[in-house]
Design a protein around this motif. Structure first.
Motif, PDB file in Angstrom:
ATOM      1  N   LEU A   1       6.084   0.063  -8.687  1.00 35.99           N
ATOM      2  CA  LEU A   1       4.991  -0.749  -8.156  1.00 35.99           C
ATOM      3  C   LEU A   1       5.148  -2.195  -8.602  1.00 35.99           C
ATOM      4  O   LEU A   1       5.021  -3.126  -7.796  1.00 35.99           O
ATOM      5  CB  LEU A   1       3.650  -0.185  -8.625  1.00 35.99           C
ATOM      6  CG  LEU A   1       2.398  -0.990  -8.284  1.00 35.99           C
ATOM      7  CD1 LEU A   1       2.265  -1.202  -6.777  1.00 35.99           C
ATOM      8  CD2 LEU A   1       1.155  -0.295  -8.829  1.00 35.99           C
ATOM      9  N   ASN A   2       5.455  -2.393  -9.867  1.00 40.37           N
ATOM     10  CA  ASN A   2       5.647  -3.754 -10.369  1.00 40.37           C
ATOM     11  C   ASN A   2       6.836  -4.431  -9.699  1.00 40.37           C
ATOM     12  O   ASN A   2       6.785  -5.619  -9.363  1.00 40.37           O
ATOM     13  CB  ASN A   2       5.851  -3.736 -11.878  1.00 40.37           C
ATOM     14  CG  ASN A   2       6.120  -5.124 -12.434  1.00 40.37           C
ATOM     15  OD1 ASN A   2       5.284  -6.016 -12.341  1.00 40.37           O
ATOM     16  ND2 ASN A   2       7.314  -5.321 -12.983  1.00 40.37           N
ATOM     17  N   GLU A   3       7.927  -3.674  -9.480  1.00 39.94           N
ATOM     18  CA  GLU A   3       9.103  -4.236  -8.810  1.00 39.94           C
ATOM     19  C   GLU A   3       8.743  -4.759  -7.417  1.00 39.94           C
ATOM     20  O   GLU A   3       9.213  -5.834  -7.011  1.00 39.94           O
ATOM     21  CB  GLU A   3      10.199  -3.181  -8.698  1.00 39.94           C
ATOM     22  CG  GLU A   3      10.903  -2.848  -9.991  1.00 39.94           C
ATOM     23  CD  GLU A   3      11.887  -1.702  -9.817  1.00 39.94           C
ATOM     24  OE1 GLU A   3      12.174  -1.332  -8.649  1.00 39.94           O
ATOM     25  OE2 GLU A   3      12.350  -1.153 -10.837  1.00 39.94           O
TER      26      GLU A   3
ATOM     27  N   ALA B   1       0.830  -1.211   0.000  1.00 41.47           N
ATOM     28  CA  ALA B   1       0.000   0.000   0.000  1.00 41.47           C
ATOM     29  C   ALA B   1       0.858   1.253   0.000  1.00 41.47           C
ATOM     30  O   ALA B   1       2.002   1.251   0.475  1.00 41.47           O
ATOM     31  CB  ALA B   1      -0.929   0.008   1.220  1.00 41.47           C
ATOM     32  N   THR B   2       0.295   2.327  -0.527  1.00 43.45           N
ATOM     33  CA  THR B   2       0.973   3.617  -0.530  1.00 43.45           C
ATOM     34  C   THR B   2       0.970   4.233   0.871  1.00 43.45           C
ATOM     35  O   THR B   2       0.002   4.107   1.629  1.00 43.45           O
ATOM     36  CB  THR B   2       0.294   4.581  -1.515  1.00 43.45           C
ATOM     37  OG1 THR B   2      -1.130   4.423  -1.440  1.00 43.45           O
ATOM     38  CG2 THR B   2       0.742   4.299  -2.926  1.00 43.45           C
ATOM     39  N   ASN B   3       2.048   4.933   1.182  1.00 46.32           N
ATOM     40  CA  ASN B   3       2.229   5.553   2.486  1.00 46.32           C
ATOM     41  C   ASN B   3       1.511   6.898   2.526  1.00 46.32           C
ATOM     42  O   ASN B   3       2.110   7.963   2.421  1.00 46.32           O
ATOM     43  CB  ASN B   3       3.725   5.733   2.768  1.00 46.32           C
ATOM     44  CG  ASN B   3       3.986   6.305   4.153  1.00 46.32           C
ATOM     45  OD1 ASN B   3       3.083   6.406   4.979  1.00 46.32           O
ATOM     46  ND2 ASN B   3       5.228   6.691   4.399  1.00 46.32           N
TER      47      ASN B   3
ATOM     48  N   PRO C   1       4.168   7.517  -1.800  1.00 46.75           N
ATOM     49  CA  PRO C   1       2.865   8.011  -2.283  1.00 46.75           C
ATOM     50  C   PRO C   1       2.848   8.278  -3.791  1.00 46.75           C
ATOM     51  O   PRO C   1       1.807   8.156  -4.433  1.00 46.75           O
ATOM     52  CB  PRO C   1       2.660   9.304  -1.493  1.00 46.75           C
ATOM     53  CG  PRO C   1       3.472   9.120  -0.248  1.00 46.75           C
ATOM     54  CD  PRO C   1       4.663   8.308  -0.655  1.00 46.75           C
ATOM     55  N   ASN C   2       4.008   8.642  -4.351  1.00 47.48           N
ATOM     56  CA  ASN C   2       4.098   8.942  -5.777  1.00 47.48           C
ATOM     57  C   ASN C   2       4.785   7.816  -6.552  1.00 47.48           C
ATOM     58  O   ASN C   2       5.519   8.067  -7.509  1.00 47.48           O
ATOM     59  CB  ASN C   2       4.849  10.259  -5.987  1.00 47.48           C
ATOM     60  CG  ASN C   2       4.148  11.434  -5.325  1.00 47.48           C
ATOM     61  OD1 ASN C   2       2.946  11.621  -5.489  1.00 47.48           O
ATOM     62  ND2 ASN C   2       4.892  12.204  -4.562  1.00 47.48           N
TER      63      ASN C   2
END
Length: 446
Positions: A394-396, A367-369, A387-388
């Motif tokens: 994301l895939n990594e 999840a994003t922080n 967050p960005n």
């Protein structure tokens, strides 16, 4: 990161109770048996489904339950037998609604005073902010008048009631306005995300927040991050802020992981821009692994997201859009299907109940922080993203998680469940919350 020192167990309330006993020579407390719950739509569909769990504990602790939905109509959920659902008289067309609220503010003395307290700030934000202020105040007066008629005028049992706004929105403004005139009643509000953080809005403005908080007896942010926000902006009334976390019930089972070479991802949210489901699609485009993605939830962007997924996802990534499921159906899915990780890439959050649900069955989370997410997701329970985060990054992170040894994945699952059990267990959190509100009388510092 050092944990934020927070007051989560009403310790200060208990200390104040002892102080009142000494100063007044007698116990100033209450055992309120009636609750007036102000919601956005609940018990009407859609939205606020997480209130279904909280209602079970309300029903166990209060003899009478009154629900005032601000916008509710149509199909509704079942409610406890001691519940009465109130309907505030509706407004006709959108144009007439705005005009009506303007007249309400103009011809209501208290509303005019409150308008002037925030008008300068609203004007600086532009005409849209001024319109928002008028709409909020007009809506708040409508709610205030209904509550006054039902419980405060010619009615002697208001002191037996807990007035509780689920959101720090016009419903909370209404309670604060009431408190200004009726010092003897108890008025409280939760604070989540969209109802608290002004930066989440365009323009970055939420009307009358300072004035509302000043008059409420207590404000209950659902996360340490939300409390920090309140302390930063309204430290002069810091004694009113108490972290009161939400929670989910134990479904009495643990989800299982995949054993067939396919990595299974779940997302669960409304399909709207802040949830950034397009980002997940863009990230999964880079994957070379065999992945199956299931999304639970509906919304305005459903057609757009489905078309994007169909057009852009590679053959090794399959997807299923389940649509809207209720709480029971979500758990049924977790019980009957293997799930390897839950993903949330929102640009803004409070603390998502969907993450609590995943943790309660041992599903780790990527999840994003943002918001209070870091209070739930950490290096032991999943992966916390910038967050960005870019689609490539994301895939990594997904690929990194897929490549972990099975023993490591089991540790993540166990730690996720442990986090739920210790912090987000509904029975513990809601019983503590309402029992403390029932027994404490806020008149001593209102």
């Amino acid at each position: 990161m050092k944990p934020c020192k927070t007051n989560t167990g009403f310790g200060l309330l208990q200390k104040k109770e002892q102080y009142v006993k000494k100063a007044g020579g007698k116990m100033v407390s209450s055992n309120r048996n009636k609750i007036i719950l102000l919601t956005n739509r609940y018990p009407f569909f859609p939205g606020e489904q997480f209130l279904e769990t909280e209602m079970k504990y309300i029903a166990n602790l209060f003899e009478e339950i009154h629900i005032i939905p601000a916008n509710g109509s149509g199909k509704r959920r079942d409610v406890p037998k001691q519940t009465r659902i109130h309907s505030i008289s509706g407004e006709s067309s959108k144009a007439k609604k705005h005009i009506g609220r303007l007249f309400t503010v103009m011809f209501d003395g208290q509303a005019r005073r409150w308008f002037m307290k925030d008008a300068k700030r609203a004007i600086k934000m532009g005409p849209k902010a001024l319109l928002i202020l008028i709409n909020w105040l007009g809506h708040a007066v409508r709610i205030r008048k209904y509550i006054e008629k039902q419980w405060l005028k010619n009615n002697g049992d208001a002191e037996e009631c807990l007035f509780y706004s689920y959101w720090l929105t016009p419903s909370a403004v209404a309670l604060a306005m009431i408190k200004e005139n009726y010092k003897h009643i108890q008025v409280v509000s939760r604070a989540h995300r969209g109802d608290l953080y002004e930066a989440d809005h365009v323009p970055p403005y939420l009307p009358l927040q300072r004035e509302t908080i000043r008059h409420l007896d207590s404000v209950h942010p659902i996360s340490a991050d939300a409390k920090r926000y309140l302390l930063k902006n309204y430290n002069e009334v810091n004694e009113k802020f108490y972290i009161s976390r939400l929670g989910t019930e134990s479904p009495q089972f643990m989800a299982r992981s995949s054993q067939d070479g396919t990595f299974r991802v779940v997302t669960c949210s409304f399909m709207k821009p802040v949830k950034r489901l397009h980002l997940l699609i863009e990230g999964l485009k880079y994957s070379k692994r065999k992945i199956h993605w299931t999304h639970i939830g509906d919304g305005d962007l459903r057609t757009e997201i489905e078309e994007k997924a169909k057009k852009e996802l590679p053959p090794n990534v399959s997807v299923e859009f389940k649509g809207q499921l209720d709480n029971r159906q979500v758990y049924e899915f977790y019980k009957s299907h293997p799930v390897d990780v839950f993903i949330n890439v929102s640009s803004s959050e409070g603390i998502p109940v969907t993450i609590m649900e995943a943790f309660s069955v041992g599903i780790p989370v990527i999840a994003t922080n943002v918001g209070g997410v870091k209070e739930v997701v950490n290096e032991h329970t999943g992966i916390l993203l910038d967050p960005n985060v870019s689609p490539e990054r994301l895939n990594e992170c997904i690929e990194t998680f897929i490549g972990l040894p099975e023993e490591e994945k089991k540790k993540y699952r166990l730690n996720a469940y442990k986090m739920w059990r210790e912090r987000y267990n509904a029975e513990q959190n809601y019983n503590t919350f309402f029992r403390n509100l029932k027994r404490w009388d806020f008149r001593s510092h209102g």
